[in-house]
Motif scaffolding. Structure first.
Motif, short mmCIF file in Angstrom:
data_model
loop_
_atom_site.label_atom_id
_atom_site.label_comp_id
_atom_site.label_asym_id
_atom_site.label_seq_id
_atom_site.Cartn_x
_atom_site.Cartn_y
_atom_site.Cartn_z
N ALA A 506 19.64 -84.94 -31.27
CA ALA A 506 18.96 -86.21 -31.56
C ALA A 506 17.45 -86.02 -31.62
CB ALA A 506 19.33 -87.25 -30.50
N SER A 509 16.50 -84.20 -34.78
CA SER A 509 16.57 -85.11 -35.92
C SER A 509 15.30 -85.94 -36.01
CB SER A 509 17.80 -86.01 -35.79
OG SER A 509 17.83 -86.98 -36.81
N PRO A 746 16.14 -93.61 -34.57
CA PRO A 746 16.27 -92.20 -34.12
C PRO A 746 15.35 -91.86 -32.97
CG PRO A 746 15.19 -92.34 -36.28
CD PRO A 746 15.72 -93.69 -35.97
N GLN A 829 24.33 -90.30 -37.25
CA GLN A 829 23.09 -90.62 -36.56
C GLN A 829 22.04 -89.52 -36.70
OE1 GLN A 829 23.21 -93.71 -35.13
NE2 GLN A 829 25.28 -93.71 -35.97
#
Length: 875
Positions: A506, A509, A746, A829
């Motif tokens: 995450a 990203s 995000p 995601q």
């Protein structure tokens, strides 16, 4: 006396029972003395005849119904005393559980507000959104035309009603500064379909739906702010879009759902004749109400049939179009559900790691107390009684942790609300309420079960004679204890690996999003929006001239380097698309008509944003409406449609008049403005001169400044209001702030997963350290013997580290395998990052192994310093 009364009089009853037994003993002693026996011998003989008086008291108490309650109260008192004596153990366990339970309670408050709490509409289960989709447009959700709605209403048996509505904004004037507020034109059945009634006044009736009617219903917030919450507001007037409206009702205070109920005002939906007859106007929202006992799948099947029939009957308007019915709850949640569930699973892992740590602590404490348990067993305590005592202690520490967790959740929920992106529905409803309290209580009991049950079973199963003979420290731990302790550490490491890999993906990203080149310079840019309602700007030329005047006057403001305007804000939620035709197209040969994004901009637009002009020229003042159309295309359009950037001078049609294409010349090629998605391709886009627009409902202004961008806002507003004192200025925002909001989802996921991953990491390392410290303490005698027999200290060091490394490597292997499966659910995601990124998996695994080895090093060094003579005497 009732058993309830006996419960609170048990001390007196216990005393009476003991006195009665003693009376029987005394009577028998006197009888034996009367028979000639000495008192001492008589007392001994009476006790032998009578039996164990203490056991008799216990048996008598067992037949009383409140005995279990009394036993429980005794266990609680003893447990509290025991935990108070082991204050260090208690504090560590309570804090560990508080971290795990508190994180879960805080995230559950989000889950409860967003996903679990019902919509504020009584008929929510029967409500659905009815939208359109087209193969021509790159949008997931479009509107429906009124003729199509009429056909669906006439043909469908799945829907009891369809209520079209329009979301828009209206200009409210007459009270200080001009203001533009969110509004909705709704049909007569809209609020009855929702099942809501006005707080004051009435809803719309048929007379309000006639042309010329000017009725308005206020939101609770506007009623409070504008009219001070005065009930006499009904019947008063409000100026909206230059018209006087009469207030007929006030709605209750709805929680924010990103729906039409979030508006400030509602007016009657009165369509024009053209809207009633044109099937090309696919832009009306529809609230659909299902018939009882009809599910959404049945309704969708029926809609598919109707769409196919309409596409055949009206190919010019409905070919390629379909309808989609979505439960209203699902429609309003949008994409919020999956990331929130991922967060909830993550904090669940944190709680499991915390419980594993606490289980290890309970195992160590239980083994240290085995002599105490053996003595209690020898004097009559049953295994069930020991189990009950240990269970009560685990519940007590879990409840203490739950109380601390509750206050921790109160403290952290505000921070979580600040981190979450503002587009999360009902975010303002996130709070600690009774549901969260019950969840915290349930999580506490679950933690007590997970962390205390198995240690209690093992601690209560012991050989009494062996345990009594052993010293308090003992000579090693039981096999069951050691095996469970090692399995718990392996589980902790595996869970920590899963958490850390998810958090790292995450954060990677989000980091890649920040590194995306947007195609322009976002620094020192500020935008604002002005609207051109038809009642004040009857002709499009008025809107064009107003924008040009604002820009001309604003360019003289100190600190303004460049200024321009456009119809569609590049980073906003709104996107415009248009059909286009080319003469020399080398792209898709299946159709001469395709779709591209389009924008109408003022001269200097590209210089103001910092978008490079790759070829050709910018628009200028000569590109007016009466001149031949001209276009600038972006690089993506040139490459996809023409196959090269050499397109200046080629012809293109992106306009139509009387259903005929209007051709113009391409005068330039601009760089691509990219979405903040590392894996997304730039969309083909066509730019036209703002001065050649045929319709302008509003425009955004953009300024590049030398000083802080917000410093020029007041001066620009003065320029606008000097031209029109009633012109609202909205959406004032720097481009950097807009980009920050666009990356909110995000960013929040990366931050929260990072926090939970770090917490799980620390707890897992603490678990490894604790187990290795315990192993060293239990093997002190063995280590001393090894060293007395000549073992080198380095070999002792290696033995301890290798043992910890084996546990860590096993946990890492299991965690990596589980992560390969679970990270697939994060695919949607993650932007620009693979769910099986080898660098992430390898980096996380090596990092955790390295820190685990370091955690083993401390107890290993302690083992190296063991004095053999001291260790041989160790008990």
């Amino acid at each position: 006396m009732s058993w309830f009364a006996q419960l609170f009089s048990r001390r007196r009853i216990y005393s009476d029972l003991s006195a009665e037994i003693q009376e029987h003993l005394d009577e028998r002693v006197e009888e034996l003395i009367a028979d000639g026996m000495a008192r001492k011998n008589a007392e001994a003989a009476a006790r032998r005849e009578f039996g164990n008086a203490t056991l008799m008291e216990e048996d008598s108490r067992d037949v009383w119904r409140w005995r279990p309650i009394a036993n429980f109260a005794t266990d609680v008192r003893y447990g509290l005393r025991s935990l108070r004596r082991s204050s260090g153990f208690t504090i560590i366990v309570v804090l560990t559980l508080a971290l795990g339970i508190g994180a879960n309670s805080a995230i559950f408050s989000v889950i409860d507000a967003v996903l679990l709490r019902p919509l504020p509409f009584p008929n929510a289960s029967q409500l659905a959104d009815l939208g359109g989709r087209s193969t021509l447009f790159d949008f997931e959700h479009l509107g429906v035309s009124l003729p199509d709605i009429a056909d669906i209403r006439a043909s469908s048996i799945s829907f009891s009603n369809l209520s079209p509505y329009q979301l828009l904004s209206k200009e409210m004037t007459g009270d200080g500064q001009p203001n533009r507020i969110e509004a909705a034109d709704v049909s007569q059945d809209f609020f009855p379909d929702l099942g809501v009634k006005p707080l004051l006044g009435r809803s719309f009736v048929s007379s309000d739906m006639q042309p010329g009617s000017r009725a308005v219903i206020l939101s609770h917030a506007l009623w409070r702010d504008r009219f001070g919450g005065d009930p006499s507001a009904i019947g008063k007037t409000l100026r909206l879009d230059g018209e006087t409206y009469t207030v007929i009702g006030v709605m209750p205070d709805f929680s924010s759902t990103d729906f039409a109920t979030d508006c400030k005002v509602w007016t009657a939906f009165i369509p024009t004749q053209e809207q009633l007859t044109s099937r090309q106007n696919h832009y009306f929202n529809v609230l659909a109400r299902l018939n009882p006992h009809t599910d959404i799948a049945q309704a969708q099947t029926e809609l598919d049939t109707i769409a196919s029939r309409l596409a055949t009957a009206y190919p010019g308007a409905d070919k390629g179009w379909s309808f989609r019915a979505t439960p209203l709850r699902k429609y309003l949640l949008g994409d919020a559900q999956k990331p929130l569930l991922i967060l909830f699973c993550s904090v669940g892992f944190v709680l499991l790691i915390a419980c594993a740590n606490v289980s290890n602590l309970f195992l160590s404490r239980g083994w240290a107390r085995r002599r105490e348990f053996a003595i209690r067993t020898a004097i009559g305590a049953t295994r069930g009684a020991l189990l009950r005592q240990l269970a009560v202690e685990s519940v007590l520490v879990a409840l203490m942790g739950g109380v601390c967790a509750f206050f921790m959740a109160l403290w952290t929920v505000r921070g979580i609300r600040a981190v979450l992106p503002p587009e999360i529905p009902r975010i303002q409803d996130i709070r600690i309420d009774s549901e969260v309290v019950w969840f915290t209580l349930g999580a506490s009991f679950l933690a007590a079960l997970l962390s205390g049950f198995v240690p209690a079973l093992l601690s209560s199963r012991l050989d009494v004679s062996v345990a009594i003979k052993e010293g308090v420290a003992g000579a090693g731990s039981g096999k069951g204890h050691n095996f469970l302790r090692q399995m718990l550490v392996i589980g902790e490491v595996a869970l920590a690996i899963v958490l850390l890999i998810g958090a790292t993906l995450a954060m990677q990203s989000f980091a890649r999003i920040l590194r995306v080149d947007p195609g322009f310079r976002p620094d020192h840019l500020i935008t604002m929006r002005i609207d051109f309602p038809e009642f004040r700007f009857a002709k499009v030329e008025q809107s064009i001239r107003f924008v040009q005047q604002v820009l001309e006057s604003s360019r003289g403001i100190p600190g303004v380097e460049a200024a321009s305007a456009g119809i569609v804000f590049p980073l906003g939620d709104e996107v415009a698309e248009t059909k286009f035709e080319t003469e020399q197209s080398t792209g898709d040969t299946k159709s001469s008509q395709r779709m591209a994004r389009n924008n109408l901009v003022e001269p200097d637009f590209f210089r103001t944003f910092g978008i490079p002009l790759v070829a050709g020229r910018d628009f200028n003042a000569d590109d007016r409406k009466e001149k031949s159309p001209v276009f600038i295309v972006n690089e993506a359009f040139a490459r996809k449609v023409f196959g090269s950037l050499d397109v200046v001078g080629k012809r293109l049609s992106a306009l139509r008049e009387s259903d005929r294409p209007v051709w113009g010349e391409i005068i330039g090629v601009a760089g691509n403005v990219r979405a903040l998605d590392p894996g997304a391709e730039a969309k083909p886009e066509i730019y036209g001169p703002f001065a050649q627009t045929h319709q302008a409902e509003g425009a955004f202004l953009v300024f590049r400044t030398k000083p802080e961008p917000l410093a020029i806002v007041a001066a620009v507003e003065d320029r606008i209001w000097s031209l029109d004192k009633d012109r609202p200025v909205t959406s004032v925002k720097t481009i950097e702030k807009q980009m920050e909001e666009n990356t909110g989802a995000p960013r929040s996921q990366g931050v929260l997963l990072g926090i939970f991953g770090g917490l799980g990491f620390v707890l897992a390392i603490v678990g490894v350290y604790g187990v290795m410290s315990y192993v060293v303490s239990q093997q002190t005698r063995e280590i001393g013997i090894r060293m007395a027999l000549g073992a080198e200290r380095e070999k002792v060091l290696r033995m301890v580290i290798v043992h910890g490394l084996k546990l860590t490597l096993t946990g890492v292997a299991i965690g990596v395998g589980v992560s390969l499966t679970l990270t697939r659910f994060m695919r949607s995601q993650l932007l620009g990052v693979s769910t099986t990124d080898p660098m992430t998996f390898g980096g996380v695994a090596m990092s955790l192994i390295a820190v685990a080895v370091a955690a083993c090093f401390v107890p290993a060094q302690r083992a190296m310093r063991v004095d053999p003579m001291v260790a041989l005497r160790y008990e």
